[in-house]
Motif scaffolding. Structure first.
Motif, PDB file in Angstrom:
ATOM      1  N   VAL A 101       1.641  11.849  -5.708  1.00 43.05           N
ATOM      2  CA  VAL A 101       2.626  11.757  -4.633  1.00 43.05           C
ATOM      3  C   VAL A 101       3.987  11.857  -5.314  1.00 43.05           C
ATOM      4  N   ALA A 102       4.730  12.911  -5.012  1.00 38.75           N
ATOM      5  CA  ALA A 102       6.024  13.153  -5.653  1.00 38.75           C
ATOM      6  C   ALA A 102       7.161  12.632  -4.782  1.00 38.75           C
ATOM      7  N   THR A 103       8.160  12.048  -5.433  1.00 35.64           N
ATOM      8  CA  THR A 103       9.357  11.581  -4.741  1.00 35.64           C
ATOM      9  C   THR A 103      10.447  12.647  -4.853  1.00 35.64           C
ATOM     10  N   ALA A 104      11.515  12.483  -4.084  1.00 33.44           N
ATOM     11  CA  ALA A 104      12.585  13.478  -4.042  1.00 33.44           C
ATOM     12  C   ALA A 104      13.295  13.658  -5.376  1.00 33.44           C
ATOM     13  N   ASN A 105      13.292  12.633  -6.234  1.00 35.38           N
ATOM     14  CA  ASN A 105      13.984  12.775  -7.521  1.00 35.38           C
ATOM     15  C   ASN A 105      13.062  13.278  -8.627  1.00 35.38           C
ATOM     16  N   GLY A 106      11.889  13.799  -8.241  1.00 33.21           N
ATOM     17  CA  GLY A 106      10.998  14.445  -9.190  1.00 33.21           C
ATOM     18  C   GLY A 106      10.009  13.538  -9.891  1.00 33.21           C
ATOM     19  N   VAL A 107      10.021  12.253  -9.588  1.00 28.56           N
ATOM     20  CA  VAL A 107       9.055  11.335 -10.189  1.00 28.56           C
ATOM     21  C   VAL A 107       7.759  11.405  -9.377  1.00 28.56           C
ATOM     22  N   THR A 108       6.654  11.543 -10.078  1.00 28.27           N
ATOM     23  CA  THR A 108       5.352  11.600  -9.418  1.00 28.27           C
ATOM     24  C   THR A 108       4.575  10.328  -9.714  1.00 28.27           C
ATOM     25  N   LEU A 109       4.000   9.751  -8.666  1.00 29.30           N
ATOM     26  CA  LEU A 109       3.074   8.635  -8.820  1.00 29.30           C
ATOM     27  C   LEU A 109       1.677   9.234  -8.759  1.00 29.30           C
ATOM     28  N   ASP A 110       0.944   9.145  -9.865  1.00 28.82           N
ATOM     29  CA  ASP A 110      -0.397   9.704  -9.955  1.00 28.82           C
ATOM     30  C   ASP A 110      -1.400   8.584  -9.758  1.00 28.82           C
ATOM     31  N   PHE A 111      -2.016   8.544  -8.586  1.00 30.87           N
ATOM     32  CA  PHE A 111      -2.992   7.502  -8.272  1.00 30.87           C
ATOM     33  C   PHE A 111      -4.324   7.852  -8.917  1.00 30.87           C
ATOM     34  N   ALA A 112      -4.931   6.851  -9.561  1.00 30.40           N
ATOM     35  CA  ALA A 112      -6.206   7.058 -10.244  1.00 30.40           C
ATOM     36  C   ALA A 112      -7.098   5.851 -10.003  1.00 30.40           C
ATOM     37  N   ALA A 113      -8.322   6.111  -9.566  1.00 31.99           N
ATOM     38  CA  ALA A 113      -9.296   5.036  -9.372  1.00 31.99           C
ATOM     39  C   ALA A 113      -9.741   4.542 -10.744  1.00 31.99           C
ATOM     40  N   VAL A 114      -9.795   3.220 -10.898  1.00 28.82           N
ATOM     41  CA  VAL A 114     -10.204   2.632 -12.168  1.00 28.82           C
ATOM     42  C   VAL A 114     -11.333   1.638 -11.928  1.00 28.82           C
ATOM     43  N   PRO A 115     -12.271   1.556 -12.865  1.00 27.88           N
ATOM     44  CA  PRO A 115     -13.437   0.672 -12.679  1.00 27.88           C
ATOM     45  C   PRO A 115     -13.201  -0.754 -13.186  1.00 27.88           C
ATOM     46  N   VAL A 116     -11.980  -1.228 -13.070  1.00 25.48           N
ATOM     47  CA  VAL A 116     -11.645  -2.569 -13.540  1.00 25.48           C
ATOM     48  C   VAL A 116     -10.856  -3.291 -12.452  1.00 25.48           C
ATOM     49  N   GLU A 117     -10.698  -4.602 -12.619  1.00 28.74           N
ATOM     50  CA  GLU A 117      -9.869  -5.351 -11.684  1.00 28.74           C
ATOM     51  C   GLU A 117      -8.429  -4.874 -11.806  1.00 28.74           C
ATOM     52  N   ILE A 118      -7.805  -4.637 -10.683  1.00 28.17           N
ATOM     53  CA  ILE A 118      -6.441  -4.120 -10.677  1.00 28.17           C
ATOM     54  C   ILE A 118      -5.449  -5.271 -10.693  1.00 28.17           C
ATOM     55  N   VAL A 119      -4.509  -5.184 -11.614  1.00 26.68           N
ATOM     56  CA  VAL A 119      -3.438  -6.164 -11.703  1.00 26.68           C
ATOM     57  C   VAL A 119      -2.263  -5.632 -10.881  1.00 26.68           C
ATOM     58  N   MET A 120      -1.725  -6.484 -10.020  1.00 30.65           N
ATOM     59  CA  MET A 120      -0.629  -6.074  -9.154  1.00 30.65           C
ATOM     60  C   MET A 120       0.575  -5.589  -9.959  1.00 30.65           C
ATOM     61  N   GLN A 121       1.095  -4.449  -9.555  1.00 28.70           N
ATOM     62  CA  GLN A 121       2.338  -3.916 -10.084  1.00 28.70           C
ATOM     63  C   GLN A 121       3.315  -3.806  -8.921  1.00 28.70           C
ATOM     64  N   HIS A 122       4.588  -3.619  -9.230  1.00 30.99           N
ATOM     65  CA  HIS A 122       5.612  -3.519  -8.195  1.00 30.99           C
ATOM     66  C   HIS A 122       6.272  -2.152  -8.284  1.00 30.99           C
ATOM     67  N   TYR A 123       6.401  -1.493  -7.137  1.00 28.92           N
ATOM     68  CA  TYR A 123       7.036  -0.184  -7.064  1.00 28.92           C
ATOM     69  C   TYR A 123       8.081  -0.234  -5.948  1.00 28.92           C
ATOM     70  N   ALA A 124       9.335   0.002  -6.296  1.00 30.60           N
ATOM     71  CA  ALA A 124      10.430  -0.038  -5.321  1.00 30.60           C
ATOM     72  C   ALA A 124      10.959   1.379  -5.104  1.00 30.60           C
ATOM     73  N   PHE A 125      11.220   1.703  -3.845  1.00 29.49           N
ATOM     74  CA  PHE A 125      11.687   3.030  -3.476  1.00 29.49           C
ATOM     75  C   PHE A 125      13.033   2.923  -2.767  1.00 29.49           C
ATOM     76  N   LEU A 126      14.021   3.623  -3.295  1.00 25.93           N
ATOM     77  CA  LEU A 126      15.338   3.676  -2.694  1.00 25.93           C
ATOM     78  C   LEU A 126      15.318   4.777  -1.639  1.00 25.93           C
ATOM     79  N   VAL A 127      15.661   4.419  -0.402  1.00 29.96           N
ATOM     80  CA  VAL A 127      15.618   5.360   0.709  1.00 29.96           C
ATOM     81  C   VAL A 127      16.929   5.301   1.490  1.00 29.96           C
ATOM     82  N   SER A 128      17.189   6.314   2.276  1.00 30.84           N
ATOM     83  CA  SER A 128      18.371   6.310   3.135  1.00 30.84           C
ATOM     84  C   SER A 128      18.127   5.364   4.320  1.00 30.84           C
ATOM     85  N   GLU A 129      19.184   5.059   5.037  1.00 34.16           N
ATOM     86  CA  GLU A 129      19.036   4.227   6.235  1.00 34.16           C
ATOM     87  C   GLU A 129      18.067   4.864   7.229  1.00 34.16           C
ATOM     88  N   GLU A 130      18.182   6.178   7.424  1.00 30.91           N
ATOM     89  CA  GLU A 130      17.298   6.878   8.352  1.00 30.91           C
ATOM     90  C   GLU A 130      15.848   6.839   7.873  1.00 30.91           C
TER      91      GLU A 130
END
Length: 125
Positions: A40-69
């Motif tokens: 999933v690519a963002t407007a500034n060219g950064v891509t988040l590549d989601f991958a299924a993993v066979p281990v317990e997932i540790v919570m991470q934080h992802y913040a997205f800067l968006v316009s008011e609209e």
């Protein structure tokens, strides 16, 4: 060239489900899967590549800067989907948004349990 973040791998229980969830909330498109990755690519060219993993997932934080609209549209999609949301990262103010730094912000969880945030103003801005 200045250093830029190009992509990051986001662990998921189901890569397609998590990638589609983020794309749906933010009004983005899921890219063509490449190997085990659902991008999933963002407007500034950064891509988040989601991958299924066979281990317990540790919570991470992802913040997205968006316009008011974009915030208004994403927040409406969150509400319409019945996604629980909070005004704070400690999940103590459910059903509220925040107005930090004169903008708007909200926190919610993705299907794998990662903390997602949308904000209209950068912190300290």
């Amino acid at each position: 060239m200045a250093v830029q973040l190009n992509h990051t791998i986001v662990h998921a229980l189901n890569a397609q489900e998590s990638g589609q969830f983020l794309a749906d909330v933010l009004g983005l498109e899921v890219g063509t899967p490449w190997g085990p990755f659902v991008p999933v690519a963002t407007a500034n060219g950064v891509t988040l590549d989601f991958a299924a993993v066979p281990v317990e997932i540790v919570m991470q934080h992802y913040a997205f800067l968006v316009s008011e609209e974009e915030f208004t549209a994403a927040f409406e999609r969150i509400r319409q989907a019945g996604i629980t949301y909070w005004a704070d990262p400690h999940f103590k103010r459910p059903g509220e948004i925040n107005h930090n730094d004169g903008g708007r912000g909200v926190y919610f969880l993705d299907p794998a349990g990662h903390g997602l945030e949308i904000i209209t103003r950068p912190y300290g801005g």
